[in-house]
Every structure is written in structure tokens, then in C-alpha cells.
Design an enzyme around this catalytic site. Sequence first.
Site, PDB file in Angstrom:
ATOM      1  N   CYS A  93      -3.324   4.791   9.553  1.00 29.64           N
ATOM      2  CA  CYS A  93      -2.038   4.252  10.017  1.00 29.64           C
ATOM      3  C   CYS A  93      -1.359   5.164  11.033  1.00 29.64           C
ATOM      4  CB  CYS A  93      -1.120   4.023   8.823  1.00 29.64           C
ATOM      5  SG  CYS A  93      -1.764   2.813   7.652  1.00 29.64           S
TER       6      CYS A  93
ATOM      7  N   CYS B  99       0.842  -1.198   0.000  1.00 31.69           N
ATOM      8  CA  CYS B  99       0.000   0.000   0.000  1.00 31.69           C
ATOM      9  C   CYS B  99       0.882   1.256   0.000  1.00 31.69           C
ATOM     10  CB  CYS B  99      -0.922  -0.007   1.216  1.00 31.69           C
ATOM     11  SG  CYS B  99      -2.111   1.352   1.230  1.00 31.69           S
ATOM     12  N   CYS B 100       1.940   1.260   0.843  1.00 32.76           N
ATOM     13  CA  CYS B 100       2.852   2.408   0.865  1.00 32.76           C
ATOM     14  C   CYS B 100       3.540   2.576  -0.492  1.00 32.76           C
ATOM     15  CB  CYS B 100       3.895   2.256   1.973  1.00 32.76           C
ATOM     16  SG  CYS B 100       3.290   2.609   3.634  1.00 32.76           S
TER      17      CYS B 100
ATOM     18  N   CYS C 289      -0.877   8.769   6.973  1.00 31.65           N
ATOM     19  CA  CYS C 289      -2.240   8.485   6.549  1.00 31.65           C
ATOM     20  C   CYS C 289      -3.127   8.249   7.785  1.00 31.65           C
ATOM     21  CB  CYS C 289      -2.269   7.249   5.672  1.00 31.65           C
ATOM     22  SG  CYS C 289      -1.439   7.471   4.086  1.00 31.65           S
TER      23      CYS C 289
ATOM     24  N   CYS D 144       8.165   3.775   5.620  1.00 32.69           N
ATOM     25  CA  CYS D 144       7.265   3.436   4.511  1.00 32.69           C
ATOM     26  C   CYS D 144       8.024   3.206   3.231  1.00 32.69           C
ATOM     27  CB  CYS D 144       6.247   4.542   4.307  1.00 32.69           C
ATOM     28  SG  CYS D 144       6.992   6.118   3.906  1.00 32.69           S
TER      29      CYS D 144
HETATM   30  S1  SF4 Z   1       0.554   4.816   5.561  1.00 32.88           S
HETATM   31 FE1  SF4 Z   1      -1.082   3.231   5.528  1.00 32.88          FE
HETATM   32  S2  SF4 Z   1      -2.742   4.001   4.165  1.00 32.88           S
HETATM   33 FE2  SF4 Z   1      -0.867   5.263   3.841  1.00 32.88          FE
HETATM   34  S3  SF4 Z   1       0.114   4.358   2.116  1.00 32.88           S
HETATM   35 FE3  SF4 Z   1       1.076   3.384   3.899  1.00 32.88          FE
HETATM   36  S4  SF4 Z   1      -0.173   1.563   4.391  1.00 32.88           S
HETATM   37 FE4  SF4 Z   1      -1.332   2.821   2.892  1.00 32.88          FE
END
Ligand code: SF4
Length: 252
Positions: A216, A129-130, A213, A241
Site C-alpha cells: 500500500c 484490512c487496516c 505496509c 487508516c
Molecule cells: S496499509 Fe494495506 S496491507 Fe496494511 S493494513 Fe492497511 S490495507 Fe492492509
Amino acid sequence: MSTAALNFSGTWSTADLKALNERFEDASAFELLDWASEEFSGDVVIASSFGLEDVVLIDLVARHELEIDIFSLDTGRLHQETYDVMGRIRERYDREIEVYFPDRERVEEMVQQKGPNSFYRSRENRLECCYVRKIEPLGRALSDREAWVTGLRRDQNVTRKNTPKIELDRGHGDILKLNPLADWSEDDIRQHIDEFDVPYNELHDRGFPSIGCAPCTRPVEAGEDARAGRWWWEAPESKECGLHTDDTGAAQ
Ligand code: SF4
């Protein structure tokens, strides 16, 4: 050492980096930014998520009219308060902020296959996701730059304690990564914000020292590490991340 003596072009050697770090280790954040503005005019950019450190960098650049651009990554999962401070920064400094969004098809594919909150289920999913929401857009944001500026500080987390003022970013084409606030404390940051009345994210007053985010990030307890509220379900040494990793891919 004079500025001219450090006016490099092309690739950066280990000796170049050593000389730059020796010159700027005890210099102020403004001095490093001023040098970057002259050295990379138009090709250096602040990566801002509008955290406390980022708004300090923007304030320094805007008040001194330095030729350093600003960009932000809109992951699609940010807090409303982050959009609010982005708007206030735009109004206060009248500076353009480039916004980079994730690739639509990659987000659609990920969410359709794994659901909207896959990052809670495994570290692999979280890194995916990151990557989709941050790392790929960051690559686009830096693709035509010679240097970028971050708000990394050494005392934020164990992963950042060795952050140099200047490093080579091999992951983005051997450009320079500048960390002018590496030796600032949180008190230094707060003092600057108060002194110059810099707009900041109000979540910082509600227990969020580090803001990413919304799903998170959570507030931290008194005495907890500043980044304890980021991906709190993971081990501290793995909590990056991928925006800030060394050339081996290890988290810093
Ligand atoms: S911080 Fe969380 S929602 Fe944002 S990109 Fe990374 S995993 Fe995805």
C-alpha cells in the site's frame, strides 16, 4: 503556567486541553515529551512505524532518558527495510520495543474469504484490512495507557493540517494523544536526523516520504504530497487508516 498547575489526573476537560495547547504550542518537542514523561511515567508510549518522525521521537526520548515506552504494530505486510531499521534502532538505543501483531484468527478468516490483496478492490476492503492489521492491535497496545505519542505533522497532508499538539483520544478511553512534531517541517526532521546521526528507513532515500505496509506504499514524484504514495488509488481526503481519526470517526 507552572507544570504543577497542569498536573491533572482523571478526565480531561475542554479547558484542560485548551490550557495544555496554549502552553505547548510554541514549546519544543522535547519540552512536551519531558512533561509527558513526568506526568505519565510508565503509562505513556510512542507509537512507532519507524518513519522519519518516529525515529526523531525515539532519539529524543532515548538520549534524554525519558520514561516513555515504544511500541510498533507489525501488520505482517511491512517492508524488509522497516524491519532493518527496527533492528538498528534497538541496537543503537538499547531500548525495548513492544511489538503487537494482528489477531491470527481474524487475519486467517479475512485472507481465506477475500484473498491476500483485497484492499485494492474497494475502500471497504482496505479499511477492513487496516482494522484487522492495525486498529485492533492498536487498541490492545493503548488499553492500559494514559497517553500516546505520535509523529503527526501538519504539513504532511490535507487530513493533518489542523493537528493540535495535544488532543483527547476518545476512541481509546479518553487518553491524551500527543503530537510533539505537529509544527515541524520535513526539513526540521531531516536536520535532526543528520545532526544526531539517527538510524532511519533507507526507503526514505528512494522516494518514500511516508512508509506503511509494502503493498500500500509507493514512491512519490517530486512536488507530490508526502502521503501521495499511501493508498494512491484512493481520494486524498480519505487516506487515513483509522489510526488517526477524531472522535466522530472522520479522518484527520
Ligand atoms: S496499509 Fe494495506 S496491507 Fe496494511 S493494513 Fe492497511 S490495507 Fe492492509
